[in-house]
Motif scaffolding. Sequence first.
Motif, PDB file in Angstrom:
ATOM      1  N   CYS A  12       0.866  -1.183   0.000  1.00 11.89           N
ATOM      2  CA  CYS A  12       0.000   0.000   0.000  1.00 11.89           C
ATOM      3  C   CYS A  12       0.905   1.237   0.000  1.00 11.89           C
ATOM      4  O   CYS A  12       2.125   1.124   0.157  1.00 11.89           O
ATOM      5  CB  CYS A  12      -0.861  -0.010   1.256  1.00 11.89           C
ATOM      6  SG  CYS A  12       0.145   0.024   2.748  1.00 11.89           S
ATOM      7  N   GLY A  13       0.283   2.404  -0.146  1.00 13.16           N
ATOM      8  CA  GLY A  13       1.056   3.653  -0.196  1.00 13.16           C
ATOM      9  C   GLY A  13       1.900   3.856   1.058  1.00 13.16           C
ATOM     10  O   GLY A  13       3.061   4.268   0.983  1.00 13.16           O
ATOM     11  N   GLY A  14       1.315   3.532   2.230  1.00 18.34           N
ATOM     12  CA  GLY A  14       2.013   3.753   3.503  1.00 18.34           C
ATOM     13  C   GLY A  14       3.248   2.880   3.629  1.00 18.34           C
ATOM     14  O   GLY A  14       4.292   3.327   4.111  1.00 18.34           O
ATOM     15  N   VAL A  15       3.123   1.631   3.181  1.00 16.82           N
ATOM     16  CA  VAL A  15       4.265   0.714   3.266  1.00 16.82           C
ATOM     17  C   VAL A  15       5.339   1.127   2.251  1.00 16.82           C
ATOM     18  O   VAL A  15       6.532   1.153   2.570  1.00 16.82           O
ATOM     19  CB  VAL A  15       3.812  -0.750   3.062  1.00 16.82           C
ATOM     20  CG1 VAL A  15       4.998  -1.668   2.838  1.00 16.82           C
ATOM     21  CG2 VAL A  15       3.004  -1.219   4.268  1.00 16.82           C
ATOM     22  N   CYS A  91       2.884   5.515   9.047  1.00 12.42           N
ATOM     23  CA  CYS A  91       2.003   5.889   7.940  1.00 12.42           C
ATOM     24  C   CYS A  91       1.182   7.125   8.334  1.00 12.42           C
ATOM     25  O   CYS A  91       0.629   7.182   9.439  1.00 12.42           O
ATOM     26  CB  CYS A  91       1.071   4.718   7.621  1.00 12.42           C
ATOM     27  SG  CYS A  91      -0.112   5.141   6.336  1.00 12.42           S
ATOM     28  N   LYS A  93      -1.679   7.837   7.662  1.00 10.34           N
ATOM     29  CA  LYS A  93      -3.063   7.478   8.014  1.00 10.34           C
ATOM     30  C   LYS A  93      -3.150   7.002   9.465  1.00 10.34           C
ATOM     31  O   LYS A  93      -4.175   7.170  10.114  1.00 10.34           O
ATOM     32  CB  LYS A  93      -3.582   6.412   7.054  1.00 10.34           C
ATOM     33  CG  LYS A  93      -3.795   7.003   5.670  1.00 10.34           C
ATOM     34  CD  LYS A  93      -4.285   6.005   4.679  1.00 10.34           C
ATOM     35  CE  LYS A  93      -4.398   6.689   3.321  1.00 10.34           C
ATOM     36  NZ  LYS A  93      -4.668   5.763   2.248  1.00 10.34           N
ATOM     37  N   VAL A  94      -2.088   6.409   9.958  1.00  8.07           N
ATOM     38  CA  VAL A  94      -2.044   6.018  11.373  1.00  8.07           C
ATOM     39  C   VAL A  94      -1.884   7.283  12.226  1.00  8.07           C
ATOM     40  O   VAL A  94      -2.547   7.448  13.256  1.00  8.07           O
ATOM     41  CB  VAL A  94      -0.896   5.005  11.633  1.00  8.07           C
ATOM     42  CG1 VAL A  94      -0.756   4.681  13.112  1.00  8.07           C
ATOM     43  CG2 VAL A  94      -1.112   3.724  10.833  1.00  8.07           C
ATOM     44  N   THR A 155      -6.447   0.488  11.453  1.00  2.65           N
ATOM     45  CA  THR A 155      -6.555   0.827  10.020  1.00  2.65           C
ATOM     46  C   THR A 155      -6.722  -0.406   9.128  1.00  2.65           C
ATOM     47  O   THR A 155      -7.228  -0.291   8.012  1.00  2.65           O
ATOM     48  CB  THR A 155      -5.305   1.602   9.546  1.00  2.65           C
ATOM     49  OG1 THR A 155      -4.160   0.798   9.808  1.00  2.65           O
ATOM     50  CG2 THR A 155      -5.178   2.953  10.209  1.00  2.65           C
ATOM     51  N   THR A 156      -6.286  -1.561   9.631  1.00  2.00           N
ATOM     52  CA  THR A 156      -6.338  -2.770   8.790  1.00  2.00           C
ATOM     53  C   THR A 156      -7.483  -3.707   9.187  1.00  2.00           C
ATOM     54  O   THR A 156      -7.462  -4.889   8.877  1.00  2.00           O
ATOM     55  CB  THR A 156      -5.002  -3.538   8.892  1.00  2.00           C
ATOM     56  OG1 THR A 156      -4.696  -3.721  10.273  1.00  2.00           O
ATOM     57  CG2 THR A 156      -3.877  -2.795   8.213  1.00  2.00           C
ATOM     58  N   CYS A 184      -8.329   2.067   6.614  1.00  2.00           N
ATOM     59  CA  CYS A 184      -7.746   2.814   5.506  1.00  2.00           C
ATOM     60  C   CYS A 184      -8.259   2.279   4.170  1.00  2.00           C
ATOM     61  O   CYS A 184      -8.639   1.121   4.044  1.00  2.00           O
ATOM     62  CB  CYS A 184      -6.237   2.802   5.649  1.00  2.00           C
ATOM     63  SG  CYS A 184      -5.375   2.063   4.358  1.00  2.00           S
ATOM     64  N   ALA A 186      -6.776   1.669   1.481  1.00  2.00           N
ATOM     65  CA  ALA A 186      -5.966   0.596   0.885  1.00  2.00           C
ATOM     66  C   ALA A 186      -6.441  -0.751   1.407  1.00  2.00           C
ATOM     67  O   ALA A 186      -6.554  -1.731   0.661  1.00  2.00           O
ATOM     68  CB  ALA A 186      -4.494   0.810   1.244  1.00  2.00           C
ATOM     69  N   THR A 187      -6.755  -0.815   2.706  1.00  2.00           N
ATOM     70  CA  THR A 187      -7.263  -2.053   3.309  1.00  2.00           C
ATOM     71  C   THR A 187      -8.604  -2.409   2.684  1.00  2.00           C
ATOM     72  O   THR A 187      -8.841  -3.556   2.276  1.00  2.00           O
ATOM     73  CB  THR A 187      -7.466  -1.841   4.840  1.00  2.00           C
ATOM     74  OG1 THR A 187      -6.247  -1.420   5.408  1.00  2.00           O
ATOM     75  CG2 THR A 187      -7.960  -3.094   5.517  1.00  2.00           C
ATOM     76  N   ALA A 255      -0.705  -5.946   2.441  1.00  2.00           N
ATOM     77  CA  ALA A 255      -0.186  -4.607   2.124  1.00  2.00           C
ATOM     78  C   ALA A 255       1.308  -4.463   2.371  1.00  2.00           C
ATOM     79  O   ALA A 255       1.916  -3.479   1.951  1.00  2.00           O
ATOM     80  CB  ALA A 255      -0.951  -3.565   2.934  1.00  2.00           C
TER      81      ALA A 255
HETATM   82 FE1  F3S Z   1      -1.069   3.090   5.890  1.00  2.00          FE
HETATM   83 FE2  F3S Z   1      -3.242   1.874   5.166  1.00  2.00          FE
HETATM   84 FE3  F3S Z   1      -0.964   0.939   4.430  1.00  2.00          FE
HETATM   85  S1  F3S Z   1      -2.844   2.754   7.148  1.00  2.00           S
HETATM   86  S2  F3S Z   1       0.413   1.457   6.077  1.00  2.00           S
HETATM   87  S3  F3S Z   1      -1.823   2.921   3.791  1.00  2.00           S
HETATM   88  S4  F3S Z   1      -2.702  -0.289   5.065  1.00  2.00           S
END
Ligand code: F3S
Length: 288
Positions: A12-15, A91, A93-94, A155-156, A184, A186-187, A255
């Motif tokens: 996902c974008g955050g990872v 992330c 979002k977190v 978030t997941t 999120c 992405a999840t 993700a």
């Molecule tokens: Fe962030 Fe969502 Fe990935 S909270 S780490 S974009 S699963």
Amino acid sequence: MEIILADVRGFCGGVKRAVKMAFDNAAKGVYSYGDLVHNEFVVKELEKKGVLTIDDTNIENSKVIIRSHGVHKKILDKLEEKNNEIINCVCPKVEKVYNIVDNFYKKGYNIVIIGNNKHPEVIGINSRCNDSATIISNLEDIKIPEGKTLIVSQTTNNVDFFEKAINIIKDISKDEVLVYNTICNATFKRQESIRNLSKKVDAVIVLGGKKSSNTKKLAEIAKLNCKNVFLIQSINDIDLNIFKKFNKIGITAGASTPESVIKEAVCRMENFDKGEMMEAIDNSFKRI
Ligand code: F3S
């Protein structure tokens, strides 16, 4: 054998952001507090670059990477007190959930987190309200304190689970209940994608780390529609002969699973399938 990839899968974008930041800063003498992401391939690659994973706050005057799903606030404070430079890979979002919780806690709301009480992300969120949150990990015996309540989610989380928990809380609460659905996108998209795919295939392979919460949720959702679900870290962890009896096989990935792990799985499955076909042709020639 037909192999169908979930249209939304993997990093996902955050990872992606966390992995890039970590590799940009990777060097000997750099530490990661806990696994950067819940995937051992990524962690091993970072180790090769010199990044050591730590699980205590004894380190001083160093660079410390903070993982994508965050840490308890006290850990961050201790690391900073010891003059460490923090590379914040949490992330955004977190971080957004931290801000919501911090804001409403200061306004006097009880905080409810729907998620796994042992997951580092939930522990980190709870630390933003002085560890006072009620954490709901299962739907049995849900109890919430009296007074106005703010609800957020890991978030997941599984979307269905979150919605069921919200409905129960709204039924039992006599006071104001504010809900922030912090699952999120992405999840949500990965879950939707495997929900659809699992209806069309005979077996599903879910690729992801053993500790990865979102990967486990993908497998749970796939199991609702498909009896044959295999959650593995890598395609090398399974005997491919298991798949001989299936016509259509779906593949998805959590993700924090790198694209290379997905490509390897597809490649091995395709080669295995070709090998099977060659064997079948050979055998029919032998019979002639
Ligand atoms: Fe962030 Fe969502 Fe990935 S909270 S780490 S974009 S699963």
